[in-house]
Design an enzyme around this catalytic site. Structure first.
Site, PDB file in Angstrom:
ATOM      1  N   TYR A 170      -7.129   2.879  17.317  1.00 27.77           N
ATOM      2  CA  TYR A 170      -8.536   2.659  17.623  1.00 27.77           C
ATOM      3  C   TYR A 170      -8.920   3.147  19.010  1.00 27.77           C
ATOM      4  O   TYR A 170     -10.081   3.422  19.271  1.00 27.77           O
ATOM      5  CB  TYR A 170      -8.877   1.170  17.528  1.00 27.77           C
ATOM      6  CG  TYR A 170      -9.210   0.676  16.141  1.00 27.77           C
ATOM      7  CD1 TYR A 170      -8.257   0.702  15.137  1.00 27.77           C
ATOM      8  CD2 TYR A 170     -10.471   0.179  15.852  1.00 27.77           C
ATOM      9  CE1 TYR A 170      -8.561   0.230  13.871  1.00 27.77           C
ATOM     10  CE2 TYR A 170     -10.779  -0.290  14.583  1.00 27.77           C
ATOM     11  CZ  TYR A 170      -9.826  -0.258  13.600  1.00 27.77           C
ATOM     12  OH  TYR A 170     -10.127  -0.719  12.356  1.00 27.77           O
TER      13      TYR A 170
ATOM     14  N   LYS B 168       5.524  -0.354  10.275  1.00 27.22           N
ATOM     15  CA  LYS B 168       6.005   0.774   9.484  1.00 27.22           C
ATOM     16  C   LYS B 168       7.136   1.423  10.278  1.00 27.22           C
ATOM     17  O   LYS B 168       7.103   2.611  10.622  1.00 27.22           O
ATOM     18  CB  LYS B 168       4.832   1.754   9.226  1.00 27.22           C
ATOM     19  CG  LYS B 168       5.095   2.816   8.196  1.00 27.22           C
ATOM     20  CD  LYS B 168       5.155   2.318   6.763  1.00 27.22           C
ATOM     21  CE  LYS B 168       5.619   3.428   5.838  1.00 27.22           C
ATOM     22  NZ  LYS B 168       5.817   2.966   4.448  1.00 27.22           N
TER      23      LYS B 168
ATOM     24  N   ASP C 253       3.426  -1.502   3.664  1.00 25.53           N
ATOM     25  CA  ASP C 253       3.136  -1.261   2.236  1.00 25.53           C
ATOM     26  C   ASP C 253       3.632  -2.432   1.394  1.00 25.53           C
ATOM     27  O   ASP C 253       2.943  -2.927   0.499  1.00 25.53           O
ATOM     28  CB  ASP C 253       3.725   0.089   1.768  1.00 25.53           C
ATOM     29  CG  ASP C 253       5.158   0.326   2.223  1.00 25.53           C
ATOM     30  OD1 ASP C 253       5.694  -0.495   3.007  1.00 25.53           O
ATOM     31  OD2 ASP C 253       5.755   1.328   1.784  1.00 25.53           O
TER      32      ASP C 253
ATOM     33  N   ASP D 296      -6.523  -4.637  10.405  1.00 27.60           N
ATOM     34  CA  ASP D 296      -7.868  -4.425   9.861  1.00 27.60           C
ATOM     35  C   ASP D 296      -7.802  -4.376   8.340  1.00 27.60           C
ATOM     36  O   ASP D 296      -8.543  -5.063   7.634  1.00 27.60           O
ATOM     37  CB  ASP D 296      -8.432  -3.109  10.415  1.00 27.60           C
ATOM     38  CG  ASP D 296      -9.805  -2.807   9.850  1.00 27.60           C
ATOM     39  OD1 ASP D 296     -10.640  -3.725   9.821  1.00 27.60           O
ATOM     40  OD2 ASP D 296     -10.032  -1.660   9.422  1.00 27.60           O
TER      41      ASP D 296
ATOM     42  N   ASP E 261      -8.905  -7.574   5.289  1.00 23.23           N
ATOM     43  CA  ASP E 261      -9.854  -7.449   4.173  1.00 23.23           C
ATOM     44  C   ASP E 261      -9.142  -7.753   2.855  1.00 23.23           C
ATOM     45  O   ASP E 261      -9.677  -8.424   1.985  1.00 23.23           O
ATOM     46  CB  ASP E 261     -10.449  -6.029   4.095  1.00 23.23           C
ATOM     47  CG  ASP E 261     -11.754  -5.894   4.875  1.00 23.23           C
ATOM     48  OD1 ASP E 261     -11.876  -6.553   5.931  1.00 23.23           O
ATOM     49  OD2 ASP E 261     -12.635  -5.131   4.434  1.00 23.23           O
TER      50      ASP E 261
END
Ligand code: IPM
Ligand code: MN
Length: 354
Positions: free
Chosen positions: A142, A190, A223, A247, A251
């Site tokens: 970001y 990751k 994942d 982020d 959601d």
């Protein structure tokens, strides 16, 4: 207690839902003998329209001089489909997070029993789930530089960068939170591919060994975590993760509760903290009185708790929200009777039941 709260309604449904949260806070103040003053500031598309800046200096100063910030939402479709527009409302949100030093975003996922049938996930999967996503908020993709386009314009790049210090401070928040809960932190990353993820593992492992060895720490690739969140959400207690993964996962996690309109968040830093619903500005619903104010009201409860240490008052707000849900005093999206109430009716009901 005497406190000043900066109120930033923002765009879309922001002003409607904020109004309800403010009236709940006023009800708390009168019931428990506190004096809260509210000072309004502009942010987002409406600030661009006013002065060309989505997070004006004046709003920054208001936040700095307040005891906490209550924020609605940012975003306007007139900017979404125009990749060429130079200023975007979302830049205001990012500037706000960065300039106020809000490095940790806490997103609790607490399903309401009454609504378990509303989740697209099976009852037996979501029942009893309770987790907090601790999302790093001022680093990673970001904010990393350099970013942009190549000279010819046919390549684009972003930079994901994290320092040891940035990881340590948010990891501490996660471990501290875990101590008051199930004592379990899962670092989501990751690390099989990304260098910054490997640094996260190294730093979090160090801190864990040095300061928090009584907390259970495990690691999960993002994942796999994305799958686990919806197949076995009860596995998680505290999910600690970097900005972009947080982020996306937050959601996704909202489906556990059955509605994103119920999820509050706190963005905390070393000084001021900011409280906002995790949903966006939902421009299609603006002015229609259908927006669910509960996420914002629960964010106000987090404000009372985290910024002012008013646990009893925060619980009163949460209980009044649960009561609204129990009694089906909710907006159409989650109403059992298929009709539901207006944003204002839900807010008034909760304020009256503090
Ligand atoms: C959020 C939002 C923001 C983010 C957007 C609006 C910039 O999705 O708070 O989760 O990506 O952080
Ligand atoms: Mn988001």
């Amino acid at each position: 207690m005497k406190k000043k709260i900066a109120v930033l309604p923002g765009d879309g449904i922001g002003p409607e839902i904020i109004e309800q949260a403010v009236s709940v806070l006023k009800s708390v103040a009168s019931k428990y003998g506190h004096e809260f003053t509210f000072e309004y500031g502009s942010v987002g598309a409406c600030a661009i329209d006013e002065c060309g800046d989505p997070f004006p200096q004046k709003t920054y100063e208001l936040c700095k001089n307040s005891d906490a910030v209550l924020f609605g939402a940012i975003g306007d479709p007139k900017y979404d489909n125009n990749p060429k527009s130079k200023v975007r409302p979302e830049q205001g949100l990012l500037k706000m997070r960065k300039s106020l030093g809000l490095f940790a975003n806490l997103r609790p996922i607490e399903p309401f029993d009454k609504l378990s049938g509303r989740s697209p996930l099976k009852d037996e999967i979501v029942k009893g789930a309770s987790l907090i996503i601790v999302r790093e908020l001022t680093g990673g993709l970001y904010f990393g530089e350099p970013r942009g386009r190549s000279e010819s314009g046919d390549k684009a790049f972003d930079t994901c960068i994290y320092s040891r210090g940035e990881i340590e401070r948010v990891a501490r928040k996660a471990f501290e939170l875990a101590k008051g809960r199930k004592n379990h932190v899962t670092l989501v990353d990751k690390a099989n591919v990304i260098a910054t993820s490997r640094l996260w593992r190294e730093v979090v492992t160090d801190i864990h060994e040095r300061e928090y060895s009584s907390v259970t720490l495990d690691f999960m690739f993002v994942d796999n975590a994305a799958m686990k969140l919806v197949t076995d959400p009860r596995f998680f207690d505290i999910v600690l993760t970097e900005n972009l993964f947080g982020d996306i996962l937050s959601d996704e996690a909202s489906v556990i509760t059955g509605s994103i309109g119920l999820l509050p968040s706190a963005s905390v830093g070393s000084e001021i903290s900011l409280f906002e619903p995790i949903h966006g500005s939902f421009p299609q619903a603006k002015g229609k009185h259908i927006a669910d104010p509960i996420a914002t009201i629960l964010s106000a409860a987090m404000l009372l708790d985290i910024s002012f240490g008013l646990k009893k008052e925060a619980d009163a707000v949460r209980n009044a929200c649960s009561m609204a849900i129990e009694k089906d005093m909710v907006t159409p999206e989650i109403a059992e009777d298929g009709k539901g109430r207006t944003t204002e009716q839900v807010g008034e009901y909760i304020a009256a039941n503090i």
